[in-house]
Motif scaffolding. Structure first.
Motif, PDB file in Angstrom:
ATOM      1  N   PHE A  44      62.797  24.366  49.893  1.00  0.00           N
ATOM      2  CA  PHE A  44      62.280  25.714  49.661  1.00  0.00           C
ATOM      3  C   PHE A  44      62.242  26.547  50.938  1.00  0.00           C
ATOM      4  CE2 PHE A  44      58.680  28.732  48.708  1.00  0.00           C
ATOM      5  CZ  PHE A  44      59.341  29.448  47.721  1.00  0.00           C
ATOM      6  N   VAL A  45      62.051  25.904  52.073  1.00  0.00           N
ATOM      7  CA  VAL A  45      61.944  26.647  53.332  1.00  0.00           C
ATOM      8  C   VAL A  45      63.198  26.508  54.195  1.00  0.00           C
ATOM      9  CG1 VAL A  45      59.432  26.481  53.360  1.00  0.00           C
ATOM     10  CG2 VAL A  45      60.776  24.709  54.484  1.00  0.00           C
ATOM     11  N   THR A  46      64.255  25.937  53.639  1.00  0.00           N
ATOM     12  CA  THR A  46      65.516  25.784  54.369  1.00  0.00           C
ATOM     13  C   THR A  46      66.444  26.935  54.014  1.00  0.00           C
ATOM     14  OG1 THR A  46      65.326  23.363  54.367  1.00  0.00           O
ATOM     15  CG2 THR A  46      67.518  24.295  54.744  1.00  0.00           C
ATOM     16  N   GLN A  94      53.744  28.535  58.302  1.00  0.00           N
ATOM     17  CA  GLN A  94      54.952  29.223  57.845  1.00  0.00           C
ATOM     18  C   GLN A  94      55.337  28.858  56.417  1.00  0.00           C
ATOM     19  OE1 GLN A  94      58.556  28.058  57.871  1.00  0.00           O
ATOM     20  NE2 GLN A  94      59.610  29.939  58.396  1.00  0.00           N
ATOM     21  N   ILE A  95      55.149  27.606  56.037  1.00  0.00           N
ATOM     22  CA  ILE A  95      55.522  27.168  54.692  1.00  0.00           C
ATOM     23  C   ILE A  95      54.789  27.964  53.620  1.00  0.00           C
ATOM     24  CG2 ILE A  95      55.317  25.231  53.062  1.00  0.00           C
ATOM     25  CD1 ILE A  95      55.942  23.350  55.418  1.00  0.00           C
ATOM     26  N   GLY A  96      53.532  28.335  53.901  1.00  0.00           N
ATOM     27  CA  GLY A  96      52.711  29.011  52.897  1.00  0.00           C
ATOM     28  C   GLY A  96      53.025  30.480  52.678  1.00  0.00           C
ATOM     29  N   ILE A  97      53.978  31.041  53.422  1.00  0.00           N
ATOM     30  CA  ILE A  97      54.389  32.435  53.196  1.00  0.00           C
ATOM     31  C   ILE A  97      55.438  32.421  52.088  1.00  0.00           C
ATOM     32  CG2 ILE A  97      55.178  34.562  54.305  1.00  0.00           C
ATOM     33  CD1 ILE A  97      54.420  33.359  56.996  1.00  0.00           C
ATOM     34  N   TYR A  98      54.985  32.117  50.878  1.00  0.00           N
ATOM     35  CA  TYR A  98      55.885  31.852  49.771  1.00  0.00           C
ATOM     36  C   TYR A  98      56.815  33.024  49.442  1.00  0.00           C
ATOM     37  CZ  TYR A  98      52.452  28.097  48.960  1.00  0.00           C
ATOM     38  OH  TYR A  98      51.615  27.018  49.102  1.00  0.00           O
ATOM     39  N   ALA A  99      56.311  34.236  49.523  1.00  0.00           N
ATOM     40  CA  ALA A  99      57.124  35.408  49.165  1.00  0.00           C
ATOM     41  C   ALA A  99      58.355  35.520  50.050  1.00  0.00           C
ATOM     42  CB  ALA A  99      56.271  36.678  49.261  1.00  0.00           C
ATOM     43  N   LYS A 100      58.190  35.228  51.316  1.00  0.00           N
ATOM     44  CA  LYS A 100      59.311  35.295  52.260  1.00  0.00           C
ATOM     45  C   LYS A 100      60.402  34.295  51.880  1.00  0.00           C
ATOM     46  CE  LYS A 100      60.408  34.011  57.027  1.00  0.00           C
ATOM     47  NZ  LYS A 100      59.864  33.450  58.290  1.00  0.00           N
ATOM     48  N   HIS A 101      60.015  33.087  51.561  1.00  0.00           N
ATOM     49  CA  HIS A 101      60.999  32.059  51.209  1.00  0.00           C
ATOM     50  C   HIS A 101      61.650  32.368  49.857  1.00  0.00           C
ATOM     51  CE1 HIS A 101      59.440  29.979  54.634  1.00  0.00           C
ATOM     52  NE2 HIS A 101      58.260  29.797  54.078  1.00  0.00           N
ATOM     53  N   LEU A 102      60.851  32.870  48.923  1.00  0.00           N
ATOM     54  CA  LEU A 102      61.392  33.175  47.598  1.00  0.00           C
ATOM     55  C   LEU A 102      62.456  34.251  47.669  1.00  0.00           C
ATOM     56  CD1 LEU A 102      61.433  32.804  44.559  1.00  0.00           C
ATOM     57  CD2 LEU A 102      59.431  34.320  44.402  1.00  0.00           C
TER      58      LEU A 102
END
Length: 344
Positions: free
Chosen positions: A159-161, A226-234
């Motif tokens: 998800f964060v890659t 950083q992982i918890g900034i879900y909107a950015k990764h989505l």
């Protein structure tokens, strides 16, 4: 008349012996094996499937040697393999792509109770760490499945890659994606707790959270934050996959109502709702739901001792700073997904 008949007989013997291979009838066993392979009526793209038998070596090679004993032996092996339930190895049709410390292991273990789900136990990390090994290497990791079963794997770091969406899209644009999300503040503390159990001498949670404690500037380069900034990764995933192919599972509800969340997941995967309340009991000691019967076992099963660790006490002011930091990102995430997860 007798002379004419004998002449025709000898002429035919010479001609028939030299008839082209493509005009001859296929050997019964080889033809049956080919029919089995071609009539599988698989639901996803054909190139995602791999028949786990040496008989597949004859694909597109049925020339003048098609009637050889070796060919017939491989055909028989294919039929025997299928009849014994060995099935296929196929690239996954669904992936649990995140998030770390969100509840991905619990979801996978719960899903494996379903008879139509087969999943890899260990995290392959193909689309982030092992992509250079190629799709054949990846496919060989998958369990064998029968027609109608779904192949799955879970690697939360996908998800964060940044490269993962494009790589998965290249494998199959029809892949279904599942993301287990959790209150990003609680998730960050859980992430830190896991690291602390392996490296007891790491700095405090508070010192890692801030670039400058006095100004309250959050250090977003720390992976736990950083992982918890879900909107950015989505945003990155939506460049390749439509929202209808992504299911967001609540990590909190996976604990409080596992059957309810599993119902949503089964619907999303097109599976019959087999996993229900009757499969779970709540373990008061661990604070987690457990399976009454795990896959391939008649005994109750709870997640390992590494799950449900006691979190260290964190300064309430730091927790509040983090909640303030994540709030706008959470609001955007709720808007993008159309679901309010209730973290604020």
């Amino acid at each position: 008349m007798l002379a004419l008949w004998l002449y025709a007989l000898y002429s035919c013997a010479g001609h028939c012996a030299t008839a082209p291979a493509h005009e001859r009838a296929a050997p019964p066993v080889a033809a049956a094996a080919a029919a089995v392979a071609s009539s599988a009526r698989l639901r996803a793209r054909p190139e995602l499937y791999y028949y786990d038998s040496a008989s597949e070596n004859n694909n597109n090679n049925n020339d003048n040697n098609a009637e050889s004993a070796g060919e017939m032996e491989r055909g028989a092996s294919a039929l025997s393999s299928l009849a014994s339930g060995a099935g296929f190895r196929r690239l996954p049709q669904a992936l649990i792509i995140g998030v770390k410390k969100g509840g991905t292991r619990a979801l996978l273990e719960f899903l494996r109770v379903h008879p139509d789900v087969r999943a890899v136990g260990a995290e392959p990390h193909f689309f982030d760490r092992n992509y250079q090994n190629g799709l054949q290497w990846y496919r060989d990791l998958m369990p064998k499945t029968l027609e109608g079963q779904i192949t799955m794997e879970k690697t939360p770091s996908y998800f964060v890659t940044r490269e993962a969406p494009a790589r998965i899209y290249a494998m199959s644009r029809d892949t279904k994606l599942i993301v287990v999300v959790r209150d990003p503040v609680t998730r960050a503390i859980s992430d830190y707790t896991q690291t602390l159990s392996k490296k007891p001498d790491i700095p405090s949670f508070e010192s890692l959270t801030f670039k400058n404690r006095t100004t309250g500037l959050i250090d977003t380069s720390w992976s736990a934050i950083q992982i918890g900034i879900y909107a950015k990764h989505l945003d990155n995933w939506l460049q390749y996959f439509p929202m209808r192919q992504i299911l967001f599972v609540s990590g909190e509800r996976l604990i409080s109502d596992p059957a309810g969340e599993l119902g949503r997941v089964q619907d999303f995967l097109g599976l019959k709702r087999i996993i229900t309340d009757k499969h779970f009991y709540f373990n008061q000691t661990k604070g987690f739901p457990c399976l009454k019967k795990a896959e391939g076992s008649s005994k109750p099963h709870c997640l390992g001792k590494t799950k449900g660790r006691t979190h260290p006490n964190i300064d309430p002011e730091v927790v509040q700073r983090l909640r303030d930091f994540y709030r706008p990102f959470n609001m955007k995430f709720y808007q993008m997904t159309g679901h309010n997860f209730g973290w604020d």
